[in-house]
Design a protein around this motif. Structure first.
Motif, short mmCIF file in Angstrom:
data_model
loop_
_atom_site.label_atom_id
_atom_site.label_comp_id
_atom_site.label_asym_id
_atom_site.label_seq_id
_atom_site.Cartn_x
_atom_site.Cartn_y
_atom_site.Cartn_z
N VAL A 186 0.79 -1.21 0.10
CA VAL A 186 -0.08 -0.06 0.12
C VAL A 186 0.61 1.29 0.05
N VAL A 187 0.83 2.01 -1.02
CA VAL A 187 1.57 3.25 -1.14
C VAL A 187 0.79 4.49 -0.86
N ALA A 188 1.06 5.14 -0.03
CA ALA A 188 0.65 6.49 0.22
C ALA A 188 1.57 7.80 0.01
N LEU A 189 0.79 8.56 -1.00
CA LEU A 189 1.69 9.68 -1.59
C LEU A 189 0.98 10.93 -0.87
N TYR A 190 1.76 11.84 -0.33
CA TYR A 190 1.05 13.13 0.50
C TYR A 190 1.53 14.12 -0.56
N GLY A 229 -1.26 -8.01 10.72
CA GLY A 229 -0.87 -8.56 9.52
C GLY A 229 0.26 -7.68 8.66
N LEU A 230 0.26 -6.20 9.26
CA LEU A 230 1.48 -5.52 8.71
C LEU A 230 2.75 -5.97 8.71
N ALA A 231 3.56 -6.35 7.71
CA ALA A 231 4.94 -6.81 7.68
C ALA A 231 5.91 -5.64 7.74
N GLY A 232 5.52 -4.45 7.14
CA GLY A 232 6.56 -3.61 7.17
C GLY A 232 6.02 -2.13 6.90
N LEU A 233 6.73 -1.17 7.55
CA LEU A 233 6.24 0.22 7.03
C LEU A 233 7.56 1.00 6.90
N GLU A 234 7.49 1.65 5.57
CA GLU A 234 8.99 2.45 5.46
C GLU A 234 8.11 3.97 4.90
N VAL A 235 8.82 4.96 5.44
CA VAL A 235 8.17 6.27 5.16
C VAL A 235 9.40 7.16 4.83
N THR A 236 9.29 7.88 3.70
CA THR A 236 10.24 8.54 3.08
C THR A 236 9.88 9.86 3.05
N ARG A 237 10.59 10.89 3.32
CA ARG A 237 10.36 12.49 3.13
C ARG A 237 11.08 12.70 1.77
N ILE A 238 10.19 13.05 0.80
CA ILE A 238 10.69 13.47 -0.83
C ILE A 238 11.41 14.82 -0.46
N THR A 239 12.60 14.68 -1.24
CA THR A 239 13.33 15.96 -1.03
C THR A 239 13.69 16.49 -2.29
N ASP A 284 -8.56 8.46 10.74
CA ASP A 284 -7.59 9.37 11.27
C ASP A 284 -7.02 10.09 10.05
N LEU A 285 -6.67 9.35 9.10
CA LEU A 285 -6.04 9.64 7.61
C LEU A 285 -6.96 10.93 7.05
N MET A 286 -8.34 10.53 7.04
CA MET A 286 -9.04 11.78 6.58
C MET A 286 -9.25 12.98 7.52
N SER A 287 -8.81 12.74 8.64
CA SER A 287 -9.02 14.09 9.56
C SER A 287 -7.86 14.97 9.33
N PHE A 288 -6.47 14.48 8.79
CA PHE A 288 -5.72 15.45 8.60
C PHE A 288 -4.82 15.41 7.29
N ALA A 289 -5.35 14.65 6.29
CA ALA A 289 -4.76 14.52 5.01
C ALA A 289 -5.60 14.55 3.91
N ARG A 290 -7.02 14.88 4.34
CA ARG A 290 -8.00 14.77 3.25
C ARG A 290 -7.53 15.66 2.00
N GLY A 291 -7.55 15.38 0.86
CA GLY A 291 -7.14 16.29 -0.39
C GLY A 291 -5.62 16.34 -0.32
N LEU A 292 -4.89 15.81 0.37
CA LEU A 292 -3.51 15.80 0.15
C LEU A 292 -2.81 14.43 -0.19
N VAL A 293 -3.58 13.39 0.38
CA VAL A 293 -3.03 11.88 0.00
C VAL A 293 -3.75 11.23 -1.15
N THR A 294 -3.03 10.44 -1.79
CA THR A 294 -3.39 9.45 -2.65
C THR A 294 -2.88 8.07 -2.50
N VAL A 295 -3.75 7.17 -2.34
CA VAL A 295 -3.29 5.80 -1.66
C VAL A 295 -3.37 4.85 -2.66
N MET A 296 -2.52 3.88 -2.87
CA MET A 296 -2.72 2.85 -4.12
C MET A 296 -2.29 1.64 -3.66
#
Length: 101
Positions: free
Chosen positions: A4-8, A34-44, A83-95
């Motif tokens: 699951v990829v979330a782009l903000y 069931g979550l096997a991993g989470l990686e968060v990357t700040r795009i520079t 929670d996602l919709m409470s702070f990132a509505r309009g900012l996030v695309t989830v694929m």
């Protein structure tokens, strides 16, 4: 593997966004069964020299479709979505993607 990829997009209040993301949202994501991993990357930067269209990328991994499907139906995942919709509505695309190898 299912990803699951979330782009903000760039938030107006970067500090407030990151505080909520790190202190509230990420702990909720880590509780999803069931979550096997989470990686968060700040795009520079954009690799081609332009302005990057995204600010942050999160990649959550699940070992297989069955685990992913169960995770998406869980109460914990409902809390993440709320929670996602409470702070990132309009900012996030989830694929959702599946490894092809």
């Amino acid at each position: 593997m299912i990803r699951v990829v979330a782009l903000y997009k760039q938030p107006e209040d970067v500090d407030g966004f990151m505080r909520h993301y790190e202190e509230v949202h990420t702990p909720l994501v880590r509780k999803v069964p069931g979550l096997a991993g989470l990686e968060v990357t700040r795009i520079t930067a954009d690799a081609f020299g332009g302005e990057a269209p995204y600010f942050l990328m999160a990649v959550m991994t699940y070992p297989n479709r069955e685990t992913f499907d169960a995770a998406m139906r869980s109460e914990e995942n409902r809390a993440v979505a709320k929670d996602l919709m409470s702070f990132a509505r309009g900012l996030v695309t989830v694929m959702v993607g599946e490894d092809v190898e």
